[in-house]
Design a protein around this motif. Structure first.
Motif, PDB file in Angstrom:
ATOM      1  N   TRP A   9       0.777  -1.052   0.112  1.00 14.07           N
ATOM      2  CA  TRP A   9       0.004  -0.057  -0.038  1.00 14.07           C
ATOM      3  C   TRP A   9       0.978   1.228  -0.051  1.00 14.07           C
ATOM      4  CZ3 TRP A   9      -5.328  -0.101   0.488  1.00 14.07           C
ATOM      5  CH2 TRP A   9      -6.168   1.195   0.846  1.00 14.07           C
ATOM      6  N   ARG A  10       0.537   2.088  -0.703  1.00 15.27           N
ATOM      7  CA  ARG A  10       1.466   3.455  -0.811  1.00 15.27           C
ATOM      8  C   ARG A  10       1.221   4.453   0.245  1.00 15.27           C
ATOM      9  NH1 ARG A  10       3.362   6.896  -6.272  1.00 15.27           N
ATOM     10  NH2 ARG A  10       5.199   7.599  -5.415  1.00 15.27           N
ATOM     11  N   TRP A  11       1.978   4.758   0.821  1.00 15.64           N
ATOM     12  CA  TRP A  11       1.848   5.685   1.900  1.00 15.64           C
ATOM     13  C   TRP A  11       2.827   6.941   1.722  1.00 15.64           C
ATOM     14  CZ3 TRP A  11       4.755   6.464   6.866  1.00 15.64           C
ATOM     15  CH2 TRP A  11       4.010   7.228   7.891  1.00 15.64           C
ATOM     16  N   PHE A  12       2.418   8.087   1.866  1.00 18.09           N
ATOM     17  CA  PHE A  12       3.011   9.103   1.720  1.00 18.09           C
ATOM     18  C   PHE A  12       3.616   9.919   2.868  1.00 18.09           C
ATOM     19  CE2 PHE A  12       0.296   9.088  -2.051  1.00 18.09           C
ATOM     20  CZ  PHE A  12       1.174   8.943  -3.002  1.00 18.09           C
ATOM     21  N   GLY A  13       3.937   9.168   3.884  1.00 15.92           N
ATOM     22  CA  GLY A  13       4.370   9.682   5.210  1.00 15.92           C
ATOM     23  C   GLY A  13       3.350  10.199   6.234  1.00 15.92           C
ATOM     24  N   PRO A  14       3.813  10.818   7.105  1.00 18.70           N
ATOM     25  CA  PRO A  14       2.975  11.414   8.175  1.00 18.70           C
ATOM     26  C   PRO A  14       1.900  12.550   7.883  1.00 18.70           C
ATOM     27  CG  PRO A  14       5.222  11.288   8.978  1.00 18.70           C
ATOM     28  CD  PRO A  14       5.137  11.180   7.450  1.00 18.70           C
ATOM     29  N   GLY A  36       2.401  -5.015   3.635  1.00 18.09           N
ATOM     30  CA  GLY A  36       3.441  -3.922   3.654  1.00 18.09           C
ATOM     31  C   GLY A  36       3.210  -2.551   3.109  1.00 18.09           C
ATOM     32  N   ILE A  37       4.121  -1.895   3.128  1.00 16.39           N
ATOM     33  CA  ILE A  37       3.905  -0.347   2.925  1.00 16.39           C
ATOM     34  C   ILE A  37       5.118  -0.053   1.749  1.00 16.39           C
ATOM     35  CG2 ILE A  37       4.513   2.180   3.507  1.00 16.39           C
ATOM     36  CD1 ILE A  37       1.579   0.841   4.388  1.00 16.39           C
ATOM     37  N   TRP A  79       8.098  -1.446   5.809  1.00 13.54           N
ATOM     38  CA  TRP A  79       8.370  -0.829   4.631  1.00 13.54           C
ATOM     39  C   TRP A  79       9.112  -1.684   3.642  1.00 13.54           C
ATOM     40  CZ3 TRP A  79      12.055   4.201   4.528  1.00 13.54           C
ATOM     41  CH2 TRP A  79      11.970   4.714   3.387  1.00 13.54           C
ATOM     42  N   ASP A  80       8.397  -2.176   2.734  1.00 13.32           N
ATOM     43  CA  ASP A  80       8.718  -3.178   1.712  1.00 13.32           C
ATOM     44  C   ASP A  80       9.547  -2.620   0.510  1.00 13.32           C
ATOM     45  OD1 ASP A  80       7.590  -5.016   3.523  1.00 13.32           O
ATOM     46  OD2 ASP A  80       6.056  -6.031   1.888  1.00 13.32           O
TER      47      ASP A  80
END
Length: 399
Positions: free
Chosen positions: A5-10, A26-27, A59-60
């Protein structure tokens, strides 16, 4: 496949815990705040790992370590930037990362005229409207020589479209088309975009291809040394834009890149949405041909207005559109089975549901365009269902 899953940070309005609840394992993330061309600091890499672990995942995949315009044009500080890219690979490997995605699109990353276009049932999706884009190029950006890149029929349609645009729509087109990398705060004004385009004068398709191969010749040995697979994302959309060449738009483009730097560490990010915007790209065939070099997968679907090149399209639901998603997933599962039989550590290919339509509560959350919580959850569930059915011991295909 390993579901990521794409995550752009806080700053992302969709959290890591949201991703875990959606079924992600995973991220996929990046250090968007680090300037392009700079070395990624080890403490910032570890900080991102900690942020992701605190949400219950790992974090993958890095998407992406940006390739600077200096590298693409081989001007300015490009040699220093290549050295820094190599060092970032070493630091990412030391932290446990094994897959790094990048792209070699000049100036613009994925390009859309609409970031929240309303579909038939009220969902919001991203869209590339060819007529709007040409109107922007000729009449708003006023790129020198732009009209000559389009047939007279399309020029006439664009002129008529431009005559109907109000100030708000003109501003929106400039903002949408001039946006920077996803997750970054960068973007171009019209003047800045024109200046960036000028830096590519004299750089044709063959020259840009050669510059990519030069880059890979330098960084792939480091990737091999530290145990990282790097994988090139395709052009989006997969045809020339604003007079700029595109070099990763077709099956033949990837065959050239992989043959020129023939290493397993030099691989493909298979993005079914980007490549699927061209009617002449057979995604299942591409997945089969390059199976051994596919290190990362983006699964999404687009519906083209027609099969011309270029064309207008929008990002449809994951199981709709022009790509046979069942055939693509079957090809990927076949490759995973082959890798596992060989004893390869990378037998499980990381996949993420790419983009997604804004539906239900997504419509009020205001997440990054293309990356809503519920729309991607729906897509992941659908894709996971296909995978589960195809790999079922009793009822699935004999992969």
């Amino acid at each position: 496949m390993r579901h990521t899953w794409r995550w752009f940070g806080p700053v992302d309005k969709v959290t890591v815990r949201d991703a875990a609840q959606a079924g992600a394992e995973g991220i996929v993330s990046a250090l968007h705040h680090i300037p392009t061309g700079a070395v990624w600091p080890a403490d910032e890499i570890e900080k991102r790992h900690d942020q992701i672990r605190s949400g219950g995942l790992f974090w993958d995949v890095v998407e992406s370590v940006p390739v600077s315009e200096d590298i693409k044009t081989q001007t300015g500080d490009w040699r220093e930037h290549v050295t820094n890219w190599q060092e970032s690979l070493r630091r990412l490997s030391a932290s446990g990362i094994r897959t790094v995605c990048y792209n070699f699109m000049p100036v613009l990353d994925w390009t859309r005229t609409d970031l929240r276009w309303e579909t038939r049932h009220g969902a919001k999706a991203m869209r590339f409207d060819l007529t709007d884009f040409i109107a922007f190029d000729i009449h708003i950006l006023k790129r020198p020589g732009a009209a000559g890149d389009y047939p007279e029929r399309l020029q006439d349609e664009a002129a008529k479209r431009f005559s109907t645009l109000d100030d708000a729509r003109i501003a929106a087109l400039g903002k949408n088309i001039g946006a920077g990398l996803p997750g970054s705060a960068d973007g171009y004004t019209l003047a800045q975009l024109l200046e960036k385009l000028r830096t590519y004068h004299g750089i044709d398709r063959a020259r840009l291809q050669a510059n990519l191969i030069d880059f890979l010749t330098e960084v792939v040995p480091v990737a091999e040394e530290v145990g990282i697979n790097i994988c090139a994302h395709p052009d989006d959309p997969p045809w020339p834009l604003l007079g700029l060449p595109r070099i990763l738009s077709t099956e033949d483009d990837y065959a050239h890149m992989l043959a020129q730097v023939d290493s397993r560490a030099n691989g493909v990010t298979l993005c079914s949405g980007s490549l699927g915007a061209r009617a002449d790209n057979d995604l299942a065939a591409i997945a089969t041909r390059f199976a051994d070099r596919i290190h990362f997968v983006h699964l999404r679907n687009v519906t083209r207005d027609d099969d011309s090149l270029p064309c207008s399209f929008f990002e449809d639901e994951h199981l709709e559109g022009g790509t046979d998603m069942v055939a693509v997933i079957a090809a990927l599962l076949t490759e995973e089975k082959r890798r596992k039989a060989e004893g390869r550590e990378d037998h499980q290919i990381p996949m993420r549901p790419d983009h997604g339509q804004e539906i239900l509560d997504d419509l009020s959350r205001g997440a990054q365009p293309g990356y809503p919580a519920i729309g991607r959850s729906k897509g992941l569930a659908e894709l996971r269902g296909i995978e589960r059915a195809l790999s079922h011991a009793q009822y699935g295909l004999r992969l």
